[in-house]
Design a protein around this motif. Sequence first.
Motif, PDB file in Angstrom:
ATOM      1  N   GLU A 229       0.830  -1.205   0.000  1.00 61.39           N
ATOM      2  CA  GLU A 229       0.000   0.000   0.000  1.00 61.39           C
ATOM      3  C   GLU A 229       0.863   1.253   0.000  1.00 61.39           C
ATOM      4  O   GLU A 229       0.578   2.223  -0.717  1.00 61.39           O
ATOM      5  N   GLU A 230       1.913   1.251   0.800  1.00 59.11           N
ATOM      6  CA  GLU A 230       2.808   2.410   0.855  1.00 59.11           C
ATOM      7  C   GLU A 230       3.499   2.625  -0.494  1.00 59.11           C
ATOM      8  O   GLU A 230       3.627   3.752  -0.979  1.00 59.11           O
ATOM      9  N   TYR A 231       3.937   1.530  -1.096  1.00 59.17           N
ATOM     10  CA  TYR A 231       4.643   1.622  -2.371  1.00 59.17           C
ATOM     11  C   TYR A 231       3.730   2.159  -3.473  1.00 59.17           C
ATOM     12  O   TYR A 231       4.106   3.072  -4.227  1.00 59.17           O
ATOM     13  N   TYR A 232       2.535   1.608  -3.594  1.00 57.79           N
ATOM     14  CA  TYR A 232       1.613   2.050  -4.642  1.00 57.79           C
ATOM     15  C   TYR A 232       1.172   3.498  -4.424  1.00 57.79           C
ATOM     16  O   TYR A 232       1.007   4.257  -5.389  1.00 57.79           O
ATOM     17  N   GLU A 233       0.992   3.898  -3.192  1.00 61.90           N
ATOM     18  CA  GLU A 233       0.625   5.282  -2.891  1.00 61.90           C
ATOM     19  C   GLU A 233       1.749   6.227  -3.298  1.00 61.90           C
ATOM     20  O   GLU A 233       1.510   7.299  -3.868  1.00 61.90           O
TER      21      GLU A 233
END
Length: 307
Positions: A229-233
């Motif tokens: 989630e952090e990476y895609y955000e």
Amino acid sequence: MSVAMQSIMENASPKRRYCFFILQQNLSSENQEKLLNQVVAFPQFSLSFIDVKQYLKSYAFKIREEDKICYTAETFFRLLLPWILADYDKALYFDGDTVCRIDVAEIFDLDLQDKLLAAVREFHGAAWYYKPNKTHNQSKKIYNEVLANLQQKDDYFQAGVLLWNLAGFREDWSIEKLLTLAVSKIWRLVDQDVLNFIAENKTLLLPAKYNYTVLFSELVKYLPKYLQEEYYEAGKDPKIIHYKPWDSLAYIQHFEFFWQYAVKSPFLKIIIANMKAKDLILTTPLHRHIRKCGWKFLLKCLFSREF
């Protein structure tokens, strides 16, 4: 490096003062002059060149033969920062293959408190660590002794963008002690491993958007959900992009920002020539590349990216 500097200067506040320090040992006077002329256009910036030879006379850094295509001894130079910049308490370090889309003061102004560094997690290494059913060759290639022995495996960080607590390093380490550690063995990921080894539980972890590196989607899926989630955000609007164009024959996400600043670099012709030499800019018909690499490999590159 010139492109990274251009991006930093264009996004900097005109009300603050910034100092570039380039650590080098063989940078030609011609290239130094080009960089100085590039910086002159931004009056809030200054530039100094620091020859590190005097610090390294008694030390020989060890790099695995198969890794020398990716790493040189210069990567260890950042370990010298606390003593080279002895008059400073904090400093920002950037790899030369980065582009900043923010005022770097946004990171510099962070309160490190008792931490030695601020950095972004190494998402690529974490994905390989969690990948199941690795082949023997894959395990050998990506095995990382430091990451494997951390108490919190997910907290292994990437050293391409770092906020340094220079004063804290000088309190905890001497330059002799740190360099002795650095040359004591062959570190799998060179100085990045050294810093992770000594700064475990002493690093302020920053969001991925402050050092965003594009990963193949087939690797991202192995990350724990919160890291996915952090990476895609971060990929939606990265603040600092860390390019690895030599890793791919396919589309490079956010590469338009690289060119936004590259076209203003005094080294533009050299940049283009180097990319052509590595087939990153196609100068021959596509069918010849397909014949050379094969359809399956080409399609894998094209469809394994997050667009």
